[in-house]
Design a protein around this motif. Sequence first.
Motif, PDB file in Angstrom:
ATOM      1  N   LYS A 658       0.846  -1.196   0.000  1.00  0.00           N
ATOM      2  CA  LYS A 658       0.000   0.000   0.000  1.00  0.00           C
ATOM      3  C   LYS A 658       0.879   1.242   0.000  1.00  0.00           C
ATOM      4  N   ALA A 659       0.583   2.144  -0.936  1.00  0.00           N
ATOM      5  CA  ALA A 659       1.414   3.338  -1.094  1.00  0.00           C
ATOM      6  C   ALA A 659       0.846   4.511  -0.303  1.00  0.00           C
ATOM      7  N   GLU A 660       1.738   5.247   0.314  1.00  0.00           N
ATOM      8  CA  GLU A 660       1.373   6.529   0.927  1.00  0.00           C
ATOM      9  C   GLU A 660       1.548   7.624  -0.123  1.00  0.00           C
ATOM     10  N   ARG A 661       0.584   8.507  -0.225  1.00  0.00           N
ATOM     11  CA  ARG A 661       0.667   9.567  -1.225  1.00  0.00           C
ATOM     12  C   ARG A 661       1.804  10.533  -0.914  1.00  0.00           C
ATOM     13  N   CYS A 662       2.486  10.958  -1.979  1.00  0.00           N
ATOM     14  CA  CYS A 662       3.454  12.042  -1.811  1.00  0.00           C
ATOM     15  C   CYS A 662       2.697  13.359  -1.960  1.00  0.00           C
ATOM     16  N   ILE A 663       2.819  14.227  -0.985  1.00  0.00           N
ATOM     17  CA  ILE A 663       2.071  15.494  -0.945  1.00  0.00           C
ATOM     18  C   ILE A 663       3.025  16.610  -0.543  1.00  0.00           C
TER      19      ILE A 663
END
Length: 820
Positions: A658-663
């Motif tokens: 599961k990927a964490e969004r880059c923000i």
Amino acid sequence: MLPFLLPLLCFVLGCALQLQQRELFSTWIYSAFSLVAGVFIAGTAIKFIVNPDALRSSMRRLHAAAGLLILCLAAAILGFAQTGWRAAIYGDDALDARLEGVDIRITGVVAAMPQRDESGIRFRLDVESAQLLQEGKAVAVQLPPRIQLSWYRSLPRLSEDAALVPFAELNSGSGHIKAGERWQMVARLKAPHGNLNPYGFDYELWLWEQGIAATGYVRATPREALRGDGPVKLGDTWQHPLEATRQKVRDAIFEKVSSPQLAGVIAALAVGDQAAIDRADWDVYRATGVAHLMSISGLHITMFAWGAALLIGGLWRRNMRLTTVFPAQHAALIGGVLLATAYAAFAGWGVPAQRTIWMLCAAAVLKLSGKQWPWPLVWLLVLALIVALDPWALLSAGFWLSFVAVGILFATDAGRGSEQQQGIWSRLKNMLREQWVITLALTPLSLLLFNQVSVVGLLANALAIPWVTLVITPLAMLGVIAPPIWDAAALCVQALGMLLGWLAQVPFATVSVASSAGFLPAIALFGAILLVLRLPWAMRFTGAVMILPMLLVSPPRPAQGEFALLGADIGQGNAILVQTANHSLLYDAGPRFSRESDAGQRTLVPLLRALDEKLDVLMISHRDADHIGGAAAVLKMQPQAQLISSIEEGNDLQQIRKAERCIAGQKWNWDGINFEILHPQTADYDFQQKPNAMSCVLRISNGRHTVLLVGDLEAAQEQRLVSENAALQADLLLMPHHGSKTSSTPQFLDAVKPGIALIQAGYRNRFQHPVPEVMARYQERGIRTIASPMCGAASWQSAEPKTVRCQRETHKRYWHHRLP
């Protein structure tokens, strides 16, 4: 024995020394060296033939004189010079740079069994004639004698954002090409060029050793067909009959066996086509330490020679007339060696096969002559012979594994059983001891060559060696005569695969260590040999201690408050390894080349293993294939790594981790190094955009020096970052979108003010990245550009911000492609 051993050893060392040359001398220099050394050695040989007793007495004096030293020096010079002379001659056949990327009509003969994959077929062509097609004219040109071509069934055309685009079927004829056929076709060529990385596979060396001086692809589009330049078979020839036979057998295996996966293993064992084995199977075989069995190994050939000798001897004894003319045991010996040689040639004539055949020949000659040579002399003589025939084999892992294994068996006497030990349990005990000795002694060498060793390898080999050697391989060979037998072989392969798959899933089935340099591997190998020899336990304990430094070594890392970058050479794509004192991040994972191959499996996983790297974060800038292609392989190897990316929820990679969004605004600090994401904004995820527009932009800084990684950022996003007054100034910039005309706007470059721009792009890529107009902007601003085709892997450190170390320069060898 010493006067014979030392010159042989010096000859091999001379060959090895030549392989370290960065540039070749001229041919006449090598010729002069060869002449001087050859005359001296020939004189010594003639003296031995004319008067052996006189030579023996002189040899005794050599131990106390300079004669032996001169003889060794002459042997070393001969090895160095003959290798260099051959290299210089071969180098003269290099492809003219003016013939790269242009249409050339080529007539030639298919020289080897073609290799297939889902995109088409790859084959070698012996060139007979060539014509440059230019402005409606055909001009005769000179090409290298042997080239390698790819003929795509469906061209894997890439869009501007490097996502795969379906392409119509062009020509089904690519599936029918066969070894020995003469073809005429239009192709576009390029010089042999591969990716060059630390601890990575040297593709250019492999092409050099195979005698391939150019690669390219067949032009089989409708345009060529309309103008009458489509590929045309001109007929069959009598050339390369062995390769044609191998191809027929391989094709018959795939036609008979319903499972391509099982058929690939059978084809590898029957005709030596290791490329037919599925990538997932190779992963299992390597994890369990049985990969050596899935090719035509020395063990297979020895067993074949033994079986052939038994058969010939039995038939010979049935004819009394034959036995009176020639003894049956001699006929069996000669026949077994000859048939084993034919089998080795049919299976591709690899280094392990060559070593075994020459060993068998030496043993046969000694037995027929009634002589017995010391094993070091036989071993070193065969080694020197193979090196003389193929000096570049010294750089292959198979060469060292094969010869060191045989040498260890000789030295430990593990291969000989007592004449009284005829019982099955004694033989089984001897076999298990052999396997234990080989496994233990080769562990340092395996760690040096592959940076990992299989913990379950001893058990896996104990089960797999008899099963593969005595069951599967004979069935694979018998299937050539009776094809239904291949079905039985497939069932046996399937059973073995299930067992090995279970062993590969055992926790800690493999152990990996960082790559060692200097004398540590040699010390560890010597210690392992002491450990397995029949020596006092005190000396064996010393051997065990000598192995430890190699196991405990750690690669150097940046100091506290400093960081380092390694731009991997992965072709058209991005992959940047960022290291701090105690943490690591991988920015992008390179391209996917095919269903079976990607930058992760081919380049990044071996690199991370050699560095003993444990990634904290894998950041995938966006979903394009040239950035995400190797991510699955990296995540599989790095289960602890956090995935940060702008990929959508439904992306296949989300099923793996599961990927964490880059923000924009995300920040963290590792070892005094600040990491900050500058793009995209949270709102950018609310509506659909081009993948490039969602590239994660990462700023890395220690307060003194800064790096900016921008993925495939385009002009609109660059302008937004500039207008937002983001902290863009950096010492090093990853050139946006590989140097595409869509990026690197003047305003963005003026805001970043980089001293160095790193370009990760493929050699002669179809997009022509970096484009000239973009390069002009960098040159106008005095920005130094480092391109991966010219540099290979690029290393940069914050402690030396103006220095970039290129793999092509630090590890330059004469066979490497030289770009203007």
